[in-house]
Design an enzyme around this catalytic site. Structure first.
Site, PDB file in Angstrom:
ATOM      1  CB  ILE A 186      -2.104  -3.453  -2.388  1.00 26.64           C
ATOM      2  CG1 ILE A 186      -2.124  -2.011  -2.630  1.00 26.64           C
ATOM      3  CG2 ILE A 186      -2.915  -4.059  -3.698  1.00 26.64           C
ATOM      4  CD1 ILE A 186      -1.676  -1.388  -3.951  1.00 26.64           C
ATOM      5  CB  SER A 187      -4.404  -1.641   2.141  1.00 30.09           C
ATOM      6  OG  SER A 187      -3.848  -1.862   3.269  1.00 30.09           O
TER       7      SER A 187
END
Length: 219
Positions: free
Chosen positions: A66-67
């Site tokens: 997840i960025s």
């Protein structure tokens, strides 16, 4: 599984994250408001709750992450999303970036190469009330059947800029893509000013997982 509780503590942690992003240079109030609204902890196992609002990437399985919120904010700001903008996201991943785009008022089309992540994110976002357009396939080639787009956002590091993506933009459409073959990539913004011309601007270095598919790293 979606944790239904979005507590006062979680909301407070989001406010702190938004303040941190402001300090780091994010100016678009709509982007900041979207990040302040989406419950990022829903994408984490409860035992990692304390990491949900730290400004860092986090593993989500299948070799993906997840960025980092700052990265999501930068890409979203550069994309210049307007109410009703038709946006293609390449690399659904957890689905967090797609939620931010939806909160910005976009018509979101999101494609994921890894089927397991495609199915997980679709189920998750539907439970959260985000009924977007989900696709499983090779996003490195874009999604021509739904083109043209006001904007395309690539959430994985590409070895180069696929011409297929530029072709799928509307005139004045924007492509945001991290480009580079090493551990870090340069964020690039392209604006399609005519059928034969684009403007290009380069931004900071970021670190993304590799883009998969024909125009990425096919494995």
């Amino acid at each position: 599984m979606v944790k239904q509780e979005d507590s006062y503590k979680h909301r407070g942690m989001r406010k702190m994250l938004v303040r941190e992003l402001k300090v780091k240079g994010i100016k678009d109030e709509r982007v900041l408001a979207a990040i302040g609204k989406v419950p990022r902890h829903f994408f984490f196992d409860p035992i990692f709750d304390q990491h949900a609002y730290e400004d860092k990437a986090f593993p989500i399985g299948e070799g993906q992450t997840i960025s980092q919120p700052y990265t999501v904010a930068v890409q979203s700001e550069l994309l210049e999303v307007k109410l009703g903008s038709k946006i293609l996201e390449i690399g659904t991943g957890s689905g967090y970036q797609a939620c931010i785009l939806a909160e910005l008022g976009a018509e979101v089309h999101t494609i994921e190469y890894i089927k397991k992540l495609h199915l997980q994110s679709k189920k998750m976002l539907n439970k959260m009330g985000y009924h977007l357009n989900f696709y499983h396939g090779d996003g490195s080639m874009g999604l021509p059947e739904q083109a043209p787009y006001d904007g395309i956002i690539v959430t994985a590091g590409a070895p180069s800029i696929p011409n297929e993506l530029i072709k799928q933009l509307k005139i004045n459409g924007i492509l945001i893509i991290p480009v580079g073959k090493g551990k870090s990539q340069t964020m690039i913004k392209l604006v399609k000013t005519s059928d034969s011309k684009v403007t290009r601007k380069e931004y900071k270095q970021f670190s993304f997982v590799p883009l998969r598919g024909e125009k990425g790293i096919d494995q």
